[in-house]
Design a protein around this motif. Sequence first.
Motif, PDB file in Angstrom:
ATOM      1  N   GLN A 172       0.962  -7.574  -6.435  1.00 32.30           N
ATOM      2  CA  GLN A 172      -0.474  -7.501  -6.673  1.00 32.30           C
ATOM      3  C   GLN A 172      -0.998  -8.627  -7.559  1.00 32.30           C
ATOM      4  O   GLN A 172      -2.047  -9.215  -7.257  1.00 32.30           O
ATOM      5  N   TYR A 225      -3.547  -3.682   2.837  1.00 29.82           N
ATOM      6  CA  TYR A 225      -3.228  -2.910   1.634  1.00 29.82           C
ATOM      7  C   TYR A 225      -4.184  -1.740   1.453  1.00 29.82           C
ATOM      8  O   TYR A 225      -3.774  -0.598   1.203  1.00 29.82           O
ATOM      9  N   GLN A 226      -5.487  -2.004   1.602  1.00 28.31           N
ATOM     10  CA  GLN A 226      -6.479  -0.938   1.449  1.00 28.31           C
ATOM     11  C   GLN A 226      -6.309   0.123   2.533  1.00 28.31           C
ATOM     12  O   GLN A 226      -6.455   1.324   2.270  1.00 28.31           O
ATOM     13  N   ASP A 270       3.687  -2.960  -4.802  1.00 32.26           N
ATOM     14  CA  ASP A 270       2.342  -3.146  -5.336  1.00 32.26           C
ATOM     15  C   ASP A 270       2.404  -3.821  -6.699  1.00 32.26           C
ATOM     16  O   ASP A 270       1.686  -4.794  -6.968  1.00 32.26           O
ATOM     17  N   GLY A 327       0.790  -1.220   0.000  1.00 32.19           N
ATOM     18  CA  GLY A 327       0.000   0.000   0.000  1.00 32.19           C
ATOM     19  C   GLY A 327       0.821   1.268   0.000  1.00 32.19           C
ATOM     20  O   GLY A 327       0.340   2.316  -0.458  1.00 32.19           O
ATOM     21  N   ARG A 328       2.055   1.197   0.506  1.00 32.68           N
ATOM     22  CA  ARG A 328       2.871   2.406   0.637  1.00 32.68           C
ATOM     23  C   ARG A 328       3.992   2.490  -0.404  1.00 32.68           C
ATOM     24  O   ARG A 328       4.559   3.566  -0.609  1.00 32.68           O
ATOM     25  N   ARG A 370      -3.209   2.292   1.698  1.00 34.69           N
ATOM     26  CA  ARG A 370      -3.448   3.197   0.571  1.00 34.69           C
ATOM     27  C   ARG A 370      -4.378   4.343   0.944  1.00 34.69           C
ATOM     28  O   ARG A 370      -4.353   5.399   0.321  1.00 34.69           O
TER      29      ARG A 370
END
Length: 256
Positions: A97, A143-144, A93, A87-88, A147
């Motif tokens: 992903q 992750y969400q 990602d 996420g950062r 972000r």
Amino acid sequence: MAEASTSRSAGRLVSLAGIAIALVAWEVAGRAAGPARFAPFSDVAREFLTVLGDGLTLPALGTSLLQMLVGYGAGLAVGVPLGVLMGRQAWADRAFQPWVSMMVVTSTAALVPLLIVLFGTGFWFRTAVVFLATVWYVVITAYQGARGIDPRYLGAARSFGAGDWQTFRMVHLPALFPYLMTGASVGLAHAIRAMVMAEMYVLIGFGGRLQQTGLSISTAPLLCYLLLLMLIGVAATGGLRWIGGRLAPWYEEARA
């Protein structure tokens, strides 16, 4: 404060009423269908007391839960840092992903034959099944959360001279906490299901006993084990919520 207490009391009464209605409906449906198809709640309750006192079920359940906690803990230990990193950091990602997206839609049950080949049917097999059933949901929620951190908060922290650790403790962690709790709750539900599924494949532990009860003439033993599993899930979720409330009291208040 009084209104909140009254609201909680009313909520408990509604929950109890819902449980009572469901049990009455269960009893009526069981009487109509017969024990071979769907045992009534009264038969299941008697069987429940027998199961708790047989000296075999509770030790098997304890061993199963221990293995589940190892796999679940490993899923949290891997999933949270990986999700936050994705996420950062844009490179993380892009790198992870595709794999996370593929694995989260892949049934863990489809991987069981491969895991048996790799690990056999012992402790590490069951732990691996729980780990794979848990980790991807934890990754996605972390992750969400990572972000969704507002860049303005990070900028404000830096403008006041906050270091990396202070920024993480004062900005990242409060923003991530609701997502981490959600990931932990969803992961726990999948971990319990995966524990039972893995043991049903190799007919050992609590899942093995559940599988064997399916051969009984009456469905009361089967429904008894399912009821016990549901109670474990409710207790585990409640315990996790209690831990979250102790770690961050503001989270429980906001959730309420």
